[in-house]
Design a protein around this motif. Structure first.
Motif, short mmCIF file in Angstrom:
data_model
loop_
_atom_site.label_atom_id
_atom_site.label_comp_id
_atom_site.label_asym_id
_atom_site.label_seq_id
_atom_site.Cartn_x
_atom_site.Cartn_y
_atom_site.Cartn_z
N PHE A 61 3.60 21.94 -71.19
CA PHE A 61 4.98 22.18 -70.74
C PHE A 61 5.52 23.38 -71.50
O PHE A 61 5.87 23.28 -72.67
CB PHE A 61 5.86 20.95 -70.96
CG PHE A 61 7.27 21.16 -70.49
CD1 PHE A 61 7.57 21.14 -69.13
CD2 PHE A 61 8.29 21.44 -71.38
CE1 PHE A 61 8.87 21.38 -68.69
CE2 PHE A 61 9.59 21.68 -70.95
CZ PHE A 61 9.88 21.65 -69.60
N SER A 88 9.90 16.32 -62.46
CA SER A 88 10.52 16.84 -63.69
C SER A 88 9.92 18.19 -64.08
O SER A 88 10.58 19.00 -64.71
CB SER A 88 10.36 15.83 -64.82
OG SER A 88 8.98 15.59 -65.06
N TRP A 91 11.18 20.71 -60.67
CA TRP A 91 12.59 21.14 -60.57
C TRP A 91 13.01 21.93 -61.79
O TRP A 91 14.05 22.57 -61.78
CB TRP A 91 13.52 19.98 -60.25
CG TRP A 91 13.73 18.93 -61.30
CD1 TRP A 91 14.17 19.11 -62.58
CD2 TRP A 91 13.55 17.51 -61.16
NE1 TRP A 91 14.26 17.90 -63.23
CE2 TRP A 91 13.89 16.90 -62.38
CE3 TRP A 91 13.14 16.70 -60.09
CZ2 TRP A 91 13.81 15.53 -62.59
CZ3 TRP A 91 13.08 15.34 -60.30
CH2 TRP A 91 13.41 14.76 -61.53
N ASP A 92 12.20 21.90 -62.85
CA ASP A 92 12.48 22.71 -64.03
C ASP A 92 11.96 24.14 -63.84
O ASP A 92 12.62 25.11 -64.21
CB ASP A 92 11.80 22.05 -65.24
CG ASP A 92 12.04 22.81 -66.53
OD1 ASP A 92 11.35 23.84 -66.74
OD2 ASP A 92 12.90 22.40 -67.32
N ARG A 96 13.53 28.89 -62.12
CA ARG A 96 13.16 30.04 -62.97
C ARG A 96 12.39 31.06 -62.12
O ARG A 96 12.57 32.26 -62.25
CB ARG A 96 12.30 29.57 -64.15
CG ARG A 96 12.97 28.48 -65.01
CD ARG A 96 12.05 28.02 -66.13
NE ARG A 96 12.47 26.75 -66.72
CZ ARG A 96 13.27 26.63 -67.78
NH1 ARG A 96 13.73 27.68 -68.38
NH2 ARG A 96 13.59 25.43 -68.25
N ASN A 168 10.50 30.22 -74.94
CA ASN A 168 11.69 30.02 -75.78
C ASN A 168 12.01 28.55 -76.01
O ASN A 168 13.07 28.19 -76.50
CB ASN A 168 12.89 30.76 -75.18
CG ASN A 168 13.08 30.43 -73.71
OD1 ASN A 168 12.50 29.47 -73.20
ND2 ASN A 168 13.89 31.22 -73.02
N ILE A 169 11.05 27.70 -75.62
CA ILE A 169 11.23 26.25 -75.81
C ILE A 169 10.00 25.74 -76.54
O ILE A 169 8.88 26.15 -76.24
CB ILE A 169 11.32 25.53 -74.45
CG1 ILE A 169 12.63 25.88 -73.75
CG2 ILE A 169 11.19 24.03 -74.61
CD1 ILE A 169 12.68 25.39 -72.34
N ALA B 141 16.54 26.93 -71.41
CA ALA B 141 17.15 25.78 -70.74
C ALA B 141 16.29 24.55 -70.99
O ALA B 141 15.10 24.55 -70.70
CB ALA B 141 17.27 26.03 -69.24
N LEU B 142 16.89 23.52 -71.54
CA LEU B 142 16.23 22.21 -71.67
C LEU B 142 16.77 21.35 -70.54
O LEU B 142 17.98 21.14 -70.46
CB LEU B 142 16.53 21.57 -73.03
CG LEU B 142 16.15 22.36 -74.28
CD1 LEU B 142 16.52 21.56 -75.53
CD2 LEU B 142 14.67 22.69 -74.30
N THR B 143 15.90 20.85 -69.70
CA THR B 143 16.39 20.14 -68.51
C THR B 143 16.08 18.65 -68.58
O THR B 143 15.20 18.21 -69.32
CB THR B 143 15.76 20.70 -67.21
OG1 THR B 143 14.37 20.40 -67.21
CG2 THR B 143 15.96 22.20 -67.12
N THR B 144 16.84 17.89 -67.75
CA THR B 144 16.57 16.47 -67.54
C THR B 144 16.63 15.68 -68.84
O THR B 144 15.81 14.80 -69.09
CB THR B 144 15.18 16.28 -66.87
OG1 THR B 144 14.87 17.41 -66.06
CG2 THR B 144 15.15 15.06 -65.98
#
Lengths: 304, 257
Positions: A61, A88, A91-92, A96, A168-169, B141-144
């Motif tokens: 992810f 999940s 839709w993320d 983008r 960036n995550i 963006a952190l989602t859900t």
């Protein structure tokens, strides 16, 4: 028409939804290529080119890195449509891609129409036919809306991709669902409570009916979110998937996420005051009545 | 710290819906309106974050006609400091990208540290706007999210995945997060706070001042789903329905055997 299908893997395993992407491509009568960040020992049954990136490198992810991989394949293959699951992961990632490609995005497609795609509105009480205005578009598919009638076969031609960049995550792994106190999937009868029960005290009558039918009681998401029932009782996409001999939906309107978790039940009874509630679409019997009146009487008669 | 929470006013989902005359959205007459359920969790989380860091300014933003101010007042009564209403009577005609471009246009030079949105709206349900705002602003963006924690410039969150599994994620602020149902327990506004909210700043900006991008998709038609269900409908007295149900269960299933 050419589609780029984005398959998914979780904890190193390919997710079954990749077959839904293939099924959609077939319905669209379109050519396709596929992209997967996943392991090379667990490939989809797919006859076509599969762009494959190693999760050890790209991260399982890591939306920013996965976006770059998709953009790379888009540049090579020039697809008209990029297709993901409405999950999940999907839709993320989809928005983008849409922003990066100046593309229209159409979410949660349930059906292909001659002129556009059908998507649900207002908890599936209405359906909207949408048409993209851009040359390339991004779509996500509702889970279960495009299920192949038979098991797919095929072997992809693998083209390996190299991922770089950090994103960036930071993804720090998975946390398993809470140990479930109840395994609803083993129950022959499941009686579930929805928002329509009105107050937490009314859960008792649902549990009593479940007992009279020698089954377990379940709950819809709003009931669990309100902490009227524990999460292990939740039926639906983010809870348990059940297919008992009998499913009784009490005061459940039938959100898509709930239907996905119970529509394969052998026999479905819905108790709802709203004759038009979406639960009616999957119910074998719809009792249009206040559950607070019916459930105690039904329990009493069954126990007699 | 500057915090932005974006909310939407939606019809009560228990309503009966029909298409409008143009056939491109639902008929908005005779509907009861409320705050999008996902956004209640966003507002609550934003207020909790403000409470945690102390020195923070919390703006609530909403796009729509005059009537959305009612929903904004609820957010102010819950604890937001100020409201920004982007006045747009026809906002339903904009697709998620056009909506996101309005929000991004407003937020671009404001240096928000954290932006909260719901995962999706209950009516359109596209789950696009939040992520698009982040992408347009170049933010992570952190989602859900079903868990949110802030610590000294870092957000740690848990994403809800299928089957109840959670994915642990983190990022540095400035960032945007989209909130899933169950993230927290949204508070009810108290009467004194409702009174206080009336005095809070609530400015309106016409959408035309922000220069929205064009929509990239169009609604062709709106209709109820074709009835696939051929289920039997039982109506009448509860006791009669109960007898009928028991008879049917005996005939069609083995659970009463």
């Amino acid at each position: 028409m050419k589609l780029l299908l984005i398959a998914e893997s979780r904890e190193g395993k390919l997710l079954g939804s990749s077959s839904e992407l293939t099924c959609f491509a077939k319905q669209m009568n379109a050519d396709s290529v596929m992209l997967l960040v996943g392991n090379d020992n667990d490939l989809p049954a797919y006859n076509g080119t599969l762009y494959l990136a190693d999760p050890a490198q790209a991260g399982e992810f890591n939306p920013a890195v996965h976006k770059q991989l998709v953009l790379e394949v888009v540049a090579k293959e020039q697809p008209d449509m990029i297709v993901l699951s409405h999950s999940s992961y999907g839709w993320d990632l989809a928005p983008r891609l849409a922003v990066a490609l100046n593309a229209a995005q159409i979410s949660e497609v349930v059906e292909v129409k001659q002129d556009g795609l059908l998507v649900p509105v207002c908890n599936a009480k209405l359906r909207r036919q949408v048409k993209p205005d851009t040359e390339i578009c991004v779509v996500t598919l509702q889970a279960g809306a495009f299920t192949p009638s038979e098991e797919l076969t095929g072997t992809p031609v693998v083209v390996k991709l190299t991922a770089d960049g950090e994103g960036n995550i930071l993804f720090q792994g998975y946390e398993a669902a809470e140990e479930t106190g109840v395994d609803l999937s083993k129950a022959e009868v499941v009686v579930s409570a929805g928002r329509g029960i009105g107050k937490p005290e009314n859960l008792e009558m649902i549990a009593a009916l479940a007992k009279a039918l020698k089954g377990e009681f379940g709950a819809s998401r709003p009931v669990v979110d309100a902490e009227w029932a524990e999460h292990s009782r939740q039926v639906g996409t983010t809870g348990q998937t059940v297919s008992p001999k009998l499913y009784v939906a009490c005061g459940i309107s039938g959100a898509i996420q709930h239907l996905a978790g119970m529509k394969k039940s052998e026999f479905i009874v819905a108790i709802n005051t709203d004759k038009d509630a979406p639960i009616g679409e999957v119910a074998d019997v719809l009792a249009v009545v206040d559950l607070k009146q019916l459930v105690p009487i039904l329990t009493e008669k069954l126990s007699a | 710290m500057k915090i932005l929470v974006c909310i939407k006013q939606v019809p009560d989902m228990e309503s009966k819906f029909k298409a409008n005359a143009a056939g491109d959205w639902f008929d908005s007459s005779d509907l009861a309106w409320r705050m999008n359920e996902y956004d209640e969790y966003s507002v609550e989380q934003a207020i909790q974050l403000k409470g945690q860091v102390g020195d923070a300014d919390l703006t609530v933003l909403c796009i729509g006609g005059e009537q959305v101010k009612e929903t904004m007042k609820k957010a102010l009564a819950m604890g937001c400091d100020r409201g920004v209403h982007i006045l747009d009577e026809q906002s339903y005609q904009r697709d998620p990208f056009a909506i996101a471009s309005l929000i991004a246009s407003f937020a671009r030079d404001k240096d928000f540290d954290v932006i909260f949105t719901g995962l999706q709206s209950q009516d359109r349900g596209s789950a696009q706007v939040g992520v698009m705002v982040a992408e347009l602003l170049g933010l992570p963006a952190l989602t859900t999210l079903v868990e949110f924690a802030y610590d000294n410039g870092t957000i740690n969150g848990k994403r809800e995945l299928e089957g109840g599994t959670r994915g642990k994620v983190s990022c540095k602020t400035p960032a945007l997060v989209t909130c899933q149902l169950g993230l927290n327990t949204p508070r009810y506004p108290t009467l004194p706070n409702i009174m206080k909210a009336k005095k809070k700043e609530l400015i309106s900006i016409p959408a035309s001042d922000l220069g929205a991008s064009d929509s990239r998709s169009q609604s062709l038609k709106l209709a109820p789903p074709e009835k696939k269900g051929s289920g039997l409908i039982l109506e009448g007295e509860p006791a009669e329905i109960a007898d009928q149900l028991i008879r049917i269960l005996k005939e069609k299933t083995t659970v009463l055997a």
